[in-house]
Motif scaffolding. Structure first.
Motif, PDB file in Angstrom:
ATOM      1  N   THR A 240      -8.866  -6.124-103.265  1.00  0.00           N
ATOM      2  CA  THR A 240      -7.555  -5.485-103.122  1.00  0.00           C
ATOM      3  C   THR A 240      -7.674  -4.182-102.340  1.00  0.00           C
ATOM      4  N   HIS A 241      -6.516  -3.711-101.848  1.00  0.00           N
ATOM      5  CA  HIS A 241      -6.433  -2.393-101.234  1.00  0.00           C
ATOM      6  C   HIS A 241      -5.660  -1.434-102.137  1.00  0.00           C
ATOM      7  N   ASP A 242      -5.383  -1.858-103.362  1.00  0.00           N
ATOM      8  CA  ASP A 242      -4.624  -1.030-104.291  1.00  0.00           C
ATOM      9  C   ASP A 242      -5.572  -0.073-105.005  1.00  0.00           C
ATOM     10  N   MET A 243      -5.678   1.139-104.466  1.00  0.00           N
ATOM     11  CA  MET A 243      -6.600   2.104-105.029  1.00  0.00           C
ATOM     12  C   MET A 243      -6.140   2.618-106.388  1.00  0.00           C
ATOM     13  N   ALA A 244      -4.819   2.620-106.617  1.00  0.00           N
ATOM     14  CA  ALA A 244      -4.311   3.071-107.913  1.00  0.00           C
ATOM     15  C   ALA A 244      -4.785   2.134-109.020  1.00  0.00           C
ATOM     16  N   PHE A 245      -4.679   0.830-108.771  1.00  0.00           N
ATOM     17  CA  PHE A 245      -5.150  -0.149-109.756  1.00  0.00           C
ATOM     18  C   PHE A 245      -6.653  -0.018-109.938  1.00  0.00           C
ATOM     19  N   ALA A 246      -7.368   0.140-108.831  1.00  0.00           N
ATOM     20  CA  ALA A 246      -8.825   0.253-108.907  1.00  0.00           C
ATOM     21  C   ALA A 246      -9.243   1.445-109.757  1.00  0.00           C
ATOM     22  N   LYS A 248      -7.465   3.004-112.113  1.00  0.00           N
ATOM     23  CA  LYS A 248      -6.949   3.017-113.478  1.00  0.00           C
ATOM     24  C   LYS A 248      -7.430   1.835-114.320  1.00  0.00           C
ATOM     25  N   ALA A 249      -7.576   0.667-113.711  1.00  0.00           N
ATOM     26  CA  ALA A 249      -7.819  -0.551-114.495  1.00  0.00           C
ATOM     27  C   ALA A 249      -9.211  -1.132-114.345  1.00  0.00           C
ATOM     28  N   ALA A 250      -9.923  -0.759-113.300  1.00  0.00           N
ATOM     29  CA  ALA A 250     -11.222  -1.382-113.053  1.00  0.00           C
ATOM     30  C   ALA A 250     -12.310  -0.802-113.944  1.00  0.00           C
ATOM     31  N   ASP A 251     -13.256  -1.659-114.316  1.00  0.00           N
ATOM     32  CA  ASP A 251     -14.472  -1.195-114.975  1.00  0.00           C
ATOM     33  C   ASP A 251     -15.536  -0.858-113.940  1.00  0.00           C
ATOM     34  N   ARG A 252     -15.501  -1.594-112.809  1.00  0.00           N
ATOM     35  CA  ARG A 252     -16.432  -1.328-111.711  1.00  0.00           C
ATOM     36  C   ARG A 252     -15.658  -1.335-110.400  1.00  0.00           C
ATOM     37  N   VAL A 253     -16.110  -0.536-109.465  1.00  0.00           N
ATOM     38  CA  VAL A 253     -15.610  -0.569-108.098  1.00  0.00           C
ATOM     39  C   VAL A 253     -16.794  -0.873-107.185  1.00  0.00           C
ATOM     40  N   VAL A 254     -16.648  -1.926-106.395  1.00  0.00           N
ATOM     41  CA  VAL A 254     -17.696  -2.333-105.457  1.00  0.00           C
ATOM     42  C   VAL A 254     -17.156  -2.169-104.042  1.00  0.00           C
ATOM     43  N   PHE A 255     -17.850  -1.393-103.241  1.00  0.00           N
ATOM     44  CA  PHE A 255     -17.433  -1.132-101.857  1.00  0.00           C
ATOM     45  C   PHE A 255     -18.372  -1.841-100.900  1.00  0.00           C
ATOM     46  N   PHE A 256     -17.800  -2.770-100.126  1.00  0.00           N
ATOM     47  CA  PHE A 256     -18.555  -3.477 -99.105  1.00  0.00           C
ATOM     48  C   PHE A 256     -18.465  -2.727 -97.781  1.00  0.00           C
ATOM     49  N   HIS A 257     -19.586  -2.649 -97.094  1.00  0.00           N
ATOM     50  CA  HIS A 257     -19.610  -2.067 -95.752  1.00  0.00           C
ATOM     51  C   HIS A 257     -20.612  -2.833 -94.902  1.00  0.00           C
ATOM     52  N   ASN A 264     -21.607   0.698-105.818  1.00  0.00           N
ATOM     53  CA  ASN A 264     -21.289  -0.084-107.008  1.00  0.00           C
ATOM     54  C   ASN A 264     -21.296   0.894-108.169  1.00  0.00           C
ATOM     55  N   ALA A 265     -20.110   1.273-108.640  1.00  0.00           N
ATOM     56  CA  ALA A 265     -20.038   2.361-109.608  1.00  0.00           C
ATOM     57  C   ALA A 265     -18.773   2.249-110.444  1.00  0.00           C
ATOM     58  N   THR A 266     -18.662   3.092-111.444  1.00  0.00           N
ATOM     59  CA  THR A 266     -17.413   3.212-112.187  1.00  0.00           C
ATOM     60  C   THR A 266     -16.360   3.805-111.256  1.00  0.00           C
ATOM     61  N   PRO A 267     -15.073   3.623-111.560  1.00  0.00           N
ATOM     62  CA  PRO A 267     -14.036   4.213-110.706  1.00  0.00           C
ATOM     63  C   PRO A 267     -14.194   5.725-110.539  1.00  0.00           C
ATOM     64  N   GLU A 268     -14.536   6.413-111.622  1.00  0.00           N
ATOM     65  CA  GLU A 268     -14.697   7.858-111.540  1.00  0.00           C
ATOM     66  C   GLU A 268     -15.817   8.240-110.578  1.00  0.00           C
ATOM     67  N   PHE A 271     -14.742   7.208-106.794  1.00  0.00           N
ATOM     68  CA  PHE A 271     -13.663   7.934-106.133  1.00  0.00           C
ATOM     69  C   PHE A 271     -13.766   9.454-106.248  1.00  0.00           C
ATOM     70  N   ASP A 272     -14.457   9.934-107.261  1.00  0.00           N
ATOM     71  CA  ASP A 272     -14.498  11.386-107.481  1.00  0.00           C
ATOM     72  C   ASP A 272     -15.850  12.015-107.194  1.00  0.00           C
ATOM     73  N   ASP A 273     -16.926  11.266-107.437  1.00  0.00           N
ATOM     74  CA  ASP A 273     -18.253  11.879-107.363  1.00  0.00           C
ATOM     75  C   ASP A 273     -19.167  11.257-106.315  1.00  0.00           C
ATOM     76  N   CYS A 274     -18.652  10.318-105.536  1.00  0.00           N
ATOM     77  CA  CYS A 274     -19.503   9.627-104.567  1.00  0.00           C
ATOM     78  C   CYS A 274     -19.516  10.378-103.231  1.00  0.00           C
ATOM     79  N   ASP A 275     -20.690  10.487-102.634  1.00  0.00           N
ATOM     80  CA  ASP A 275     -20.794  11.178-101.354  1.00  0.00           C
ATOM     81  C   ASP A 275     -20.972  10.210-100.183  1.00  0.00           C
ATOM     82  N   ASN A 276     -20.692   8.917-100.426  1.00  0.00           N
ATOM     83  CA  ASN A 276     -20.790   7.938 -99.343  1.00  0.00           C
ATOM     84  C   ASN A 276     -19.622   8.143 -98.374  1.00  0.00           C
TER      85      ASN A 276
END
Length: 288
Positions: A240-246, A248-257, A264-268, A271-276
């Motif tokens: 999805t591209h819905d960052m709000a859902f990601a 608030k509701a996700a247990d994991r967020v996986v970013f493909f590049h 591969n991390a928790t939403p917090e 979105f808040d602590d990643c320096d990628n």
């Protein structure tokens, strides 16, 4: 990351992988970061070293992926980065060129082919697409009971009862005799989710299922997925591209590049602590 399904990598190999990841700015998941909050920490699906090419273009580059039971994993990234190819490989719709896939402890893909175990667990993996893929000449009930009757030989009364229950779970029971052409986009997507629930899956794979929907309708559909996780314990992998859902509701967020899992991390943490920097650019582009 839990290693319930696989032995620990040798120290030298694991350290080498971590060193390479750090050089690329990739966040390496540590054991305390991999367990989601919804499930019990037990691994449901695991992919090891997946590679997939179409022609000369390599889409998946040695991808390792893992999900726990009862968790929601949101998969994000640019078009062509490998997200949908991973989902299709997990769903059995495409076979990797290399690697292994395990579902609930059973090896379902290895040595470039599906194993006999795949036939035992394939009904436990459901997939929902962006385009609904509902038969327009059939009403909602007939769309839902078609697969259970053909695949499992389910009786008419049994499949209808299951259809009513599945539609009730997504708030569409009152449309059981409607045709897809009589439904809105959001309603058709709910029916598509209900159809996937007919096989009582443990894992639900959703590929851009809200991209064609207006934001309020998309939010309703995503809320259905959240309820399925919370009430039925179904694990959900959602592109999805819905960052709000990601967030608030996700247990994991996986970013493909570029064919690899870069984060591969928790939403917090994502979105808040990643320096990628690639993730930051992607999130900024999607949000604005």
């Amino acid at each position: 990351m839990s290693h319930a399904l696989s032995p620990q990598l040798p120290t030298t190999t694991a350290q080498k992988d971590n060193d390479v990841s750090e050089q690329k700015g990739i966040q390496v998941a540590t054991p305390e970061h991999t367990q989601g909050t919804a499930g019990n920490g037990q691994v449901l699906v695991e992919a090891r070293g997946l590679q997939k090419s179409f022609g000369i273009r390599q889409i998946l580059k040695n991808v390792d992926f893992q999900m726990n039971k009862g968790d929601i994993t949101v998969i994000i990234g640019k078009s062509g980065s490998g997200k949908s190819t991973l989902l299709r490989a997990l769903a059995g719709l495409t076979d990797p060129d290399e690697g292994e896939i395990l579902v609930d402890g059973r090896t379902v893909f290895a040595e470039q082919k599906r194993t006999k175990e795949w036939t035992k667990v394939r009904s436990e993996v459901g997939m929902v697409f962006q385009t609904y893929t509902l038969w327009p000449h059939m009403n909602v009930l007939d769309n839902l009971v078609l697969a259970p009757r053909k695949v499992r030989g389910a009786a008419g009364s049994e499949s209808r009862d299951r259809a009513e229950a599945a539609l009730d779970e997504v708030g569409m029971k009152h449309h059981i005799l409607s045709r897809p052409t009589q439904l809105s986009g959001g309603e058709r997507q709910r029916v598509a989710i209900a159809r996937a629930l007919m096989m009582k899956p443990k894992l639900l794979l959703c590929d851009e299922i809200t991209s064609a929907l207006d934001p309020p309708v998309a939010a309703e559909v995503l809320d259905v997925l959240r309820r399925l996780k919370e009430e039925d314990g179904i694990a959900v992998a959602l592109v999805t591209h819905d960052m709000a859902f990601a967030s608030k509701a996700a247990d994991r967020v996986v970013f493909f590049h570029d064919g690899e899992i870069a984060v591969n991390a928790t939403p917090e943490a994502a979105f808040d602590d990643c320096d990628n920097q690639d993730l930051k650019k992607f999130v900024d582009a999607v949000r604005f």
